[in-house]
Design a protein around this motif. Structure first.
Motif, PDB file in Angstrom:
ATOM      1  N   ALA A   1      56.127  22.546 -24.810  1.00 23.00           N
ATOM      2  CA  ALA A   1      55.353  23.544 -24.074  1.00 23.00           C
ATOM      3  C   ALA A   1      54.047  22.876 -23.657  1.00 23.00           C
ATOM      4  N   ILE A   2      53.851  22.747 -22.371  1.00 20.22           N
ATOM      5  CA  ILE A   2      52.677  22.033 -21.865  1.00 20.22           C
ATOM      6  C   ILE A   2      51.716  23.043 -21.249  1.00 20.22           C
ATOM      7  N   ARG A   3      50.459  22.962 -21.669  1.00 21.69           N
ATOM      8  CA  ARG A   3      49.455  23.909 -21.161  1.00 21.69           C
ATOM      9  C   ARG A   3      48.832  23.386 -19.863  1.00 21.69           C
ATOM     10  N   PRO A   4      48.597  24.272 -18.929  1.00 20.57           N
ATOM     11  CA  PRO A   4      47.970  23.829 -17.671  1.00 20.57           C
ATOM     12  C   PRO A   4      46.451  23.756 -17.816  1.00 20.57           C
ATOM     13  N   ALA A   5      45.986  22.908 -18.714  1.00 19.01           N
ATOM     14  CA  ALA A   5      44.573  22.908 -19.091  1.00 19.01           C
ATOM     15  C   ALA A   5      43.694  22.071 -18.161  1.00 19.01           C
ATOM     16  N   GLU A   6      44.287  21.042 -17.560  1.00 16.57           N
ATOM     17  CA  GLU A   6      43.486  20.121 -16.761  1.00 16.57           C
ATOM     18  C   GLU A   6      44.106  20.023 -15.358  1.00 16.57           C
ATOM     19  N   THR A   7      43.252  20.019 -14.359  1.00 17.52           N
ATOM     20  CA  THR A   7      43.767  19.967 -12.986  1.00 17.52           C
ATOM     21  C   THR A   7      43.489  18.598 -12.373  1.00 17.52           C
ATOM     22  N   ARG A   8      44.513  18.046 -11.751  1.00 18.81           N
ATOM     23  CA  ARG A   8      44.339  16.753 -11.078  1.00 18.81           C
ATOM     24  C   ARG A   8      44.776  16.873  -9.628  1.00 18.81           C
ATOM     25  N   ALA A   9      44.009  16.261  -8.768  1.00 17.40           N
ATOM     26  CA  ALA A   9      44.368  16.274  -7.350  1.00 17.40           C
ATOM     27  C   ALA A   9      45.297  15.100  -7.066  1.00 17.40           C
ATOM     28  N   VAL A  10      46.233  15.319  -6.154  1.00 13.19           N
ATOM     29  CA  VAL A  10      47.135  14.227  -5.782  1.00 13.19           C
ATOM     30  C   VAL A  10      47.257  14.189  -4.264  1.00 13.19           C
ATOM     31  N   ARG A  11      47.269  12.982  -3.735  1.00 14.10           N
ATOM     32  CA  ARG A  11      47.387  12.791  -2.294  1.00 14.10           C
ATOM     33  C   ARG A  11      48.142  11.493  -2.067  1.00 14.10           C
ATOM     34  N   LEU A  12      49.303  11.585  -1.458  1.00 13.78           N
ATOM     35  CA  LEU A  12      50.131  10.384  -1.278  1.00 13.78           C
ATOM     36  C   LEU A  12      50.654  10.300   0.146  1.00 13.78           C
ATOM     37  N   ARG A  13      50.832   9.072   0.603  1.00 12.51           N
ATOM     38  CA  ARG A  13      51.451   8.838   1.908  1.00 12.51           C
ATOM     39  C   ARG A  13      52.553   7.804   1.744  1.00 12.51           C
ATOM     40  N   ALA A  14      53.590   7.932   2.538  1.00  9.23           N
ATOM     41  CA  ALA A  14      54.668   6.937   2.474  1.00  9.23           C
ATOM     42  C   ALA A  14      55.388   6.901   3.809  1.00  9.23           C
ATOM     43  N   ALA A  15      56.225   5.892   3.960  1.00  2.66           N
ATOM     44  CA  ALA A  15      56.882   5.688   5.255  1.00  2.66           C
ATOM     45  C   ALA A  15      58.064   6.631   5.495  1.00  2.66           C
ATOM     46  N   SER A  16      58.617   7.181   4.408  1.00  3.57           N
ATOM     47  CA  SER A  16      59.775   8.066   4.564  1.00  3.57           C
ATOM     48  C   SER A  16      59.759   9.084   3.438  1.00  3.57           C
ATOM     49  N   VAL A  17      60.595  10.102   3.578  1.00  3.58           N
ATOM     50  CA  VAL A  17      60.631  11.142   2.540  1.00  3.58           C
ATOM     51  C   VAL A  17      61.124  10.546   1.213  1.00  3.58           C
ATOM     52  N   GLU A  18      62.033   9.575   1.303  1.00  8.51           N
ATOM     53  CA  GLU A  18      62.525   8.945   0.067  1.00  8.51           C
ATOM     54  C   GLU A  18      61.420   8.130  -0.602  1.00  8.51           C
ATOM     55  N   ALA A  19      60.683   7.378   0.211  1.00 10.03           N
ATOM     56  CA  ALA A  19      59.574   6.594  -0.348  1.00 10.03           C
ATOM     57  C   ALA A  19      58.507   7.521  -0.929  1.00 10.03           C
ATOM     58  N   LEU A  20      58.345   8.684  -0.296  1.00 10.22           N
ATOM     59  CA  LEU A  20      57.333   9.633  -0.774  1.00 10.22           C
ATOM     60  C   LEU A  20      57.737  10.218  -2.134  1.00 10.22           C
TER      61      LEU A  20
ATOM     62  N   THR B   1      49.048   5.845 -18.584  1.00 10.56           N
ATOM     63  CA  THR B   1      47.645   5.470 -18.761  1.00 10.56           C
ATOM     64  C   THR B   1      46.860   6.512 -19.549  1.00 10.56           C
ATOM     65  N   ASP B   2      47.097   7.806 -19.293  1.00  6.99           N
ATOM     66  CA  ASP B   2      46.304   8.860 -19.970  1.00  6.99           C
ATOM     67  C   ASP B   2      47.170   9.803 -20.784  1.00  6.99           C
ATOM     68  N   ARG B   3      48.454   9.544 -20.867  1.00 10.15           N
ATOM     69  CA  ARG B   3      49.404  10.431 -21.535  1.00 10.15           C
ATOM     70  C   ARG B   3      49.377  11.836 -20.935  1.00 10.15           C
ATOM     71  N   PHE B   4      49.086  11.907 -19.648  1.00 10.29           N
ATOM     72  CA  PHE B   4      49.001  13.209 -18.990  1.00 10.29           C
ATOM     73  C   PHE B   4      50.391  13.733 -18.663  1.00 10.29           C
ATOM     74  N   LEU B   5      50.662  14.974 -19.108  1.00  5.48           N
ATOM     75  CA  LEU B   5      51.944  15.620 -18.836  1.00  5.48           C
ATOM     76  C   LEU B   5      51.723  16.799 -17.899  1.00  5.48           C
ATOM     77  N   PRO B   6      52.398  16.831 -16.773  1.00 11.87           N
ATOM     78  CA  PRO B   6      52.226  17.959 -15.858  1.00 11.87           C
ATOM     79  C   PRO B   6      52.977  19.208 -16.338  1.00 11.87           C
ATOM     80  N   ALA B   7      52.406  20.379 -16.007  1.00 14.65           N
ATOM     81  CA  ALA B   7      53.074  21.637 -16.325  1.00 14.65           C
ATOM     82  C   ALA B   7      53.310  22.458 -15.062  1.00 14.65           C
TER      83      ALA B   7
END
Lengths: 485, 141
Positions: free
Chosen positions: B45-64, B78-84
């Motif tokens: 059970a992972i708590r949504p305690a911390e919010t991280r922004a994400v922004r990615l670009r790639a050449a194709s939907v598969e690469a994305l 690196t930070d043992r961060f688990l998304p919820a």
């Protein structure tokens, strides 16, 4: 998703099988599989033989796309796949090395006997489990500052020994002395360094392990004496690799090569076989980077061994030197290296990809430590945690037939999901304990996934390389205690 | 083809195969991420305690999709961060932007799963059909 092999497979003899080059127009060489009829029954069930044929498409491949008897379905190359490339016309492929660059095994001897260890076995295994960071996301106490990262990358085991995590003699008994020349830290991304920074001296999870073993059988007394082992003696085997550091390097360079392939006019049947000419900017950069990862992995196994020695010292209240805990050998089984072979009557350097395969150099080879030169390179073959592991010695035949290479383990036969299903309602730990083997792991399913039945019998696999003359059996060990991630 | 979690695992001898699906790309990406987290931390059970922004670009939907899953692996390593939870506002075939909420792995509350080494290219596919999206991914474990 498992698709059985329907292509041709020609029997050469009891241990050799060929996929003819005519199977697929893109194949530049035939496939050569070292296996017995018994092992082939499982091998043909998944996509590994198709992967042997796919590897034969790669430009500059020499002689054959080879597969060892522990072959199984991987990604890109099969696991147990070997390919030697011509350095002028050939390619280098991150898929032929894998994410876990220089994943490998080391075997340490002790002068302790099973009788001495048995009364303290539980304490020993618990203490190893508490001391050696293992399991997903576990970080270790052995850290390096970012400014020292390039030293770890350039020096490998030498860096670890200079920090006090071992002795000079450990380096003598490590493949390539635990350090590949030509490591280029400039080719390693910041992300890779960040991922690796907290993972030096950590075991990882999955099939990585540390095992306390007993030497059960000696097949070749002369070689066993040279390696310093006899029946009843206790050994320690460590299986780990370059951790997140290597995984990131593989990922970064796959991306580069995938984009570069059209420029070199290279087409491959599987995108995971993305590659670039060895003699190209991308090829050189990847080589510079994997040498960093290989060195990181050797430093990692050196640190793990050092931690294990410390645990033995605390449990048995003697120094590790007094307990004779010297390193027998350390081998890489996911790697690409330049080596010299006699081909068509002349000496030639080739780039040998080993994806789940072990170097096995013969007696007299200059890269073998002086004290083993008469018997051949020690080859370490871990099995599963309920049966056996092997120590072999390299032979001249492997130099002629398989680019000085043999198998790397038992090879999986059951998927992880299948293994978990098979273990439902059972305790694999208790079953092993009844056989006298203490197993500790962190994950709920980790031990189920790694249960003995998930693997081929390593005895069958070793029978093939021994029978085919690629390596000779020296000793067989059985597990006493295992820690898993 | 996938169950109501939006992902399922399929048989692979050494590694782990995953099929994910979603009505939109944003949903597909969230479901694929859930599958990855289920591998790494099982049913924690992972708590949504911390919010991280994400922004990615790639050449194709598969690469994305590969970049997205690799990014989450990097956070964990690196930070043992688990998304919820995933609030992926804008996902096109070549760019993704949004927020991920989760927390750091806590051995006292979370379950150790499998270490995922990489998101391989072997049989990697993203396809649009029947008004939705599906993806086929093999993780090296």
């Amino acid at each position: 998703m498992r698709q059985a092999w329907e292509g041709p497979l020609e029997k050469i003899d009891d241990y050799r099988w060929r996929i003819p080059q005519s199977y697929d127009r893109g194949m530049r060489v035939p496939g050569l599989i070292f296996a017995s009829e018994k092992l082939l029954k499982d091998i043909v069930k998944d996509q590994s033989l198709q992967q042997v044929a796919n590897v034969a498409h790669l430009p500059g491949i020499v002689n054959a796309s080879l597969a060892m008897p522990d072959i199984h379905w991987g990604y890109g190359f099969p696991i147990g796949g070997v390919a030697a490339m011509d350095p002028e016309t050939g390619v280098i492929s991150p898929g032929g090395v894998g994410y876990d660059i220089n994943c490998g095994v080391r075997l340490m001897k002790t002068d302790l006997t099973v009788e001495e260890v048995q009364p303290k076995l539980r304490e020993l295994v618990v203490s190893l489990f508490r001391t050696i960071p293992c399991g997903v996301g576990m970080s270790g106490d052995i850290r390096f500052a970012k400014r020292d990262a390039s030293k770890v990358m350039a020096q490998g085991s030498r860096w670890a020994v200079a920090q006090g995590h071992g002795v000079q003699a450990d380096l003598e008994h490590t493949e390539s002395h635990g350090c590949l020349e030509g490591a280029d830290p400039e080719q390693v991304s910041e992300r890779a360094v960040t991922r690796g920074q907290s993972q030096l001296g950590t075991l990882g999870s999955g099939n990585h392990f540390l095992e306390v073993q007993a030497v059960e059988t000696v097949f070749d007394e002369g070689a066993a004496n040279a390696f310093g082992i006899a029946p009843g003696q206790v050994t320690v085997m460590i299986h780990s690799g370059s951790r997140g550091f290597g995984y990131q390097i593989c990922d970064d360079h796959l991306e580069v090569m995938e984009r570069a392939m059209p420029r070199y006019g290279i087409r491959v049947p599987d995108r995971q076989l993305a590659c670039a000419p060895i003699d190209s900017e991308e090829g050189r950069r990847y080589l510079g980077a994997i040498r960093c990862a290989a060195n990181f992995a050797w430093a990692n196994r050196q640190c793990l061994m050092h931690l294990a020695r410390g645990v033995f010292e605390r449990v048995f209240e003697r120094s590790w030197e007094e307990m004779g805990m010297s390193l027998i050998y350390d081998v890489a089984h996911n790697i690409a290296k330049f080596e010299r072979y006699t081909l068509n009557g002349g000496e030639k350097t080739v780039c040998v990809h080993r994806k789940g395969a072990t170097r096995a150099f013969p007696p007299g080879h200059p890269e073998i430590p002086a004290d083993y030169r008469e018997v051949g390179q020690p080859v370490i073959i871990p099995g599963d945690m309920g049966r056996h592991s092997y120590l072999l010695a390299g032979t001249e035949s492997a130099m002629r037939e398989s680019f000085g290479t043999v198998c790397h383990g038992a090879g999986r036969v059951m998927s992880r999901t299948q293994a978990v299903k098979e273990a439902a309602g059972r305790s694999i730990e208790q079953e092993l304990e009844r056989q006298g083997i203490i197993v500790m792991g962190r994950g709920r399913h980790g031990i189920a996934e790694e249960q003995p039945a998930a693997y081929k019998d390593v005895n069958d696999v070793v029978q093939v390389v021994h029978g085919a003359g690629l390596a000779k059996r020296v000793a067989r060990m059985r597990p006493l205690g295992v820690i898993k991630g | 083809m996938t169950d109501d979690t939006g992902y399922e695992f399929f048989e692979h001898t050494a590694d782990v195969g995953m099929r994910a699906s979603g009505g939109s790309l944003a949903e597909l990406f969230a479901h694929a991420a859930r599958g990855l987290v289920a591998l790494v931390a099982e049913d924690s059970a992972i708590r949504p305690a911390e919010t991280r922004a994400v922004r990615l670009r790639a050449a194709s939907v598969e690469a994305l999709l590969r970049a997205w899953l690799s990014e989450l692996l990097m956070w964990f390593d690196t930070d043992r961060f688990l998304p919820a939870e995933y609030a992926l506002g804008a996902v096109s075939a070549t760019a993704l932007e949004g927020e991920v909420r989760g927390e750091r792995f806590d051995p006292a509350r979370h379950t150790y799963g499998t270490e995922v080494k990489g998101v391989t290219r072997h049989q990697f596919r993203v396809e649009q059909r029947d008004g939705g999206w599906t993806a086929n991914v093999i993780f090296d474990v």
